[in-house]
Write a protein that holds these residues in place. Structure first.
Motif, short mmCIF file in Angstrom:
data_model
loop_
_atom_site.label_atom_id
_atom_site.label_comp_id
_atom_site.label_asym_id
_atom_site.label_seq_id
_atom_site.Cartn_x
_atom_site.Cartn_y
_atom_site.Cartn_z
N UNK A 84 0.81 -1.22 0.00
CA UNK A 84 0.00 0.00 0.00
C UNK A 84 0.84 1.27 0.00
N UNK A 85 2.11 1.16 0.36
CA UNK A 85 2.96 2.36 0.39
C UNK A 85 3.08 3.01 -0.98
N UNK A 86 2.93 2.24 -2.06
CA UNK A 86 2.98 2.83 -3.41
C UNK A 86 1.88 3.88 -3.56
N UNK A 87 0.67 3.52 -3.18
CA UNK A 87 -0.47 4.43 -3.34
C UNK A 87 -0.36 5.61 -2.38
N UNK A 88 0.08 5.34 -1.16
CA UNK A 88 0.19 6.42 -0.17
C UNK A 88 1.22 7.45 -0.58
N UNK A 89 2.38 6.97 -1.05
CA UNK A 89 3.41 7.92 -1.48
C UNK A 89 2.97 8.65 -2.74
N UNK A 90 2.22 7.97 -3.60
CA UNK A 90 1.75 8.63 -4.82
C UNK A 90 0.93 9.87 -4.48
#
Length: 332
Positions: A84-90
């Motif tokens: 989920x870190x991909x979406x959060x950082x995006x």
């Protein structure tokens, strides 16, 4: 040691273009780098997908990477949506990305075409997600094709803007890795266009799951011109279909284009095409057989993905926590 990140979309049955333009070059990187290879299913849904087919294509992509030489014991192999870190950082990075930068992205213009007003936000903003994919792991190098260099430049711009805003040196500025003798494999029906799974003609591409008979038929039907192959590379410049087939041969045989021409100079395509077919089949048939074997063992694939997910989460969650601290998010 360099940290390398790259991703591939699960758009169904990877092609010879995917193999030569990306995967074949990734394999040797595993020996001397910390590599993360990701099935970017979040990117895939910028175009409407059938959920069942997407899940199937994701498994096929994982099996294809492993069969082609990506070793889950050497590299981190995982699915983008499971971290989920991909979406959060995006989202965080989107707040540091001027619209003007996104307006310059040529791929959105190409993919949206005349229906730009009807295109989804994801298709417009996905270069920011692509930047997040790279930066969440603080990757130092990214293997890219010529058509992806603009996105990596945007990633560097976003990383630099974030660093300057907070007066930190948090994100490295990732460097492109453009390697291999065939960084861009073209369509078998039109040598001026990239080989693509979205082309309406199945004869424009060779799939990793194509059998020997299908490969032979596609190469026989591949567009060429009436002239034999030349001695000099310069004489291929205005012969895109011939250049494409020679380049494919060289990439599969680990030869330069001049060396291929030495072997086939003055040969007609009636001689060159069967030789190319034999070479393609000899390289892809073992991969095809391994893909089919792996797909029969989904439990093993799931185990590999679970381990890769845990490895990716360990790196990404630590980095995300540091970013959240910099941004000013309250933590309990």
């Amino acid at each position: 040691m360099s940290r390398v990140f790259s991703g591939i979309q699960p758009s169904g049955n990877l092609t010879l273009g995917n193999y030569l333009g990306a995967i074949k070059n990734w394999v040797p990187m595993q020996d001397n780098n910390n590599c993360l290879f990701c099935i970017v299913d979040l990117h895939a849904i910028t175009i409407p997908q059938d959920p069942g087919l997407l899940r199937q294509a994701t498994r096929e992509a994982v099996a294809s990477l492993i069969a082609s030489g990506i070793n889950p014991k050497k590299s981190t192999l995982f699915i983008q949506s499971q971290v989920s870190a991909h979406s959060e950082l995006s989202w965080i990075l989107s707040c540091f990305t001027p619209l003007g930068w996104l307006n310059r992205m040529t791929q959105f213009k190409d993919k949206a075409g005349k229906n730009r007003e009807q295109a989804c936000l994801g298709l417009y903003a996905y270069p920011v997600l692509m930047a997040a994919d790279v930066l969440i792991y603080k990757a130092t190098h990214v293997p890219v094709g010529e058509d992806q260099k603009q996105h990596l430049e945007l990633t560097r711009d976003i990383a630099g803007a974030f660093n300057r805003y907070f007066n930190v040196d948090h994100f490295p500025l990732p460097e492109p890795l453009i390697q291999g003798p065939a960084p861009r494999v073209m369509s078998l029906r039109d040598g001026t266009r990239k080989m693509s799974k979205s082309d309406p003609s199945d004869f424009s591409r060779i799939h990793l799951l194509d059998d020997a008979e299908t490969i032979a038929l596609k190469i026989r039907k591949a567009k060429t011109d009436p002239n034999p192959l030349p001695y000099d590379v310069k004489e291929l410049e205005n012969r895109p279909e011939a250049q494409n087939l020679v380049t494919i041969y060289g990439a599969l045989a680990n030869k330069t284009v001049p060396d291929v021409l030495k072997d086939f100079a003055e040969a007609p395509f009636s001689i060159f095409k069967p030789a190319l077919t034999e070479l393609i089949v000899s390289v892809l048939n073992p991969i095809r057989e391994d893909i089919l074997r792996l797909l029969k063992d989904p439990h093993m694939l799931d185990l590999c993905l679970r381990e890769g997910k845990e490895q990716a989460q360990e790196i990404s969650e630590k980095n995300l926590s540091e970013i959240q601290e910099l941004v000013g998010f309250l933590k309990n």
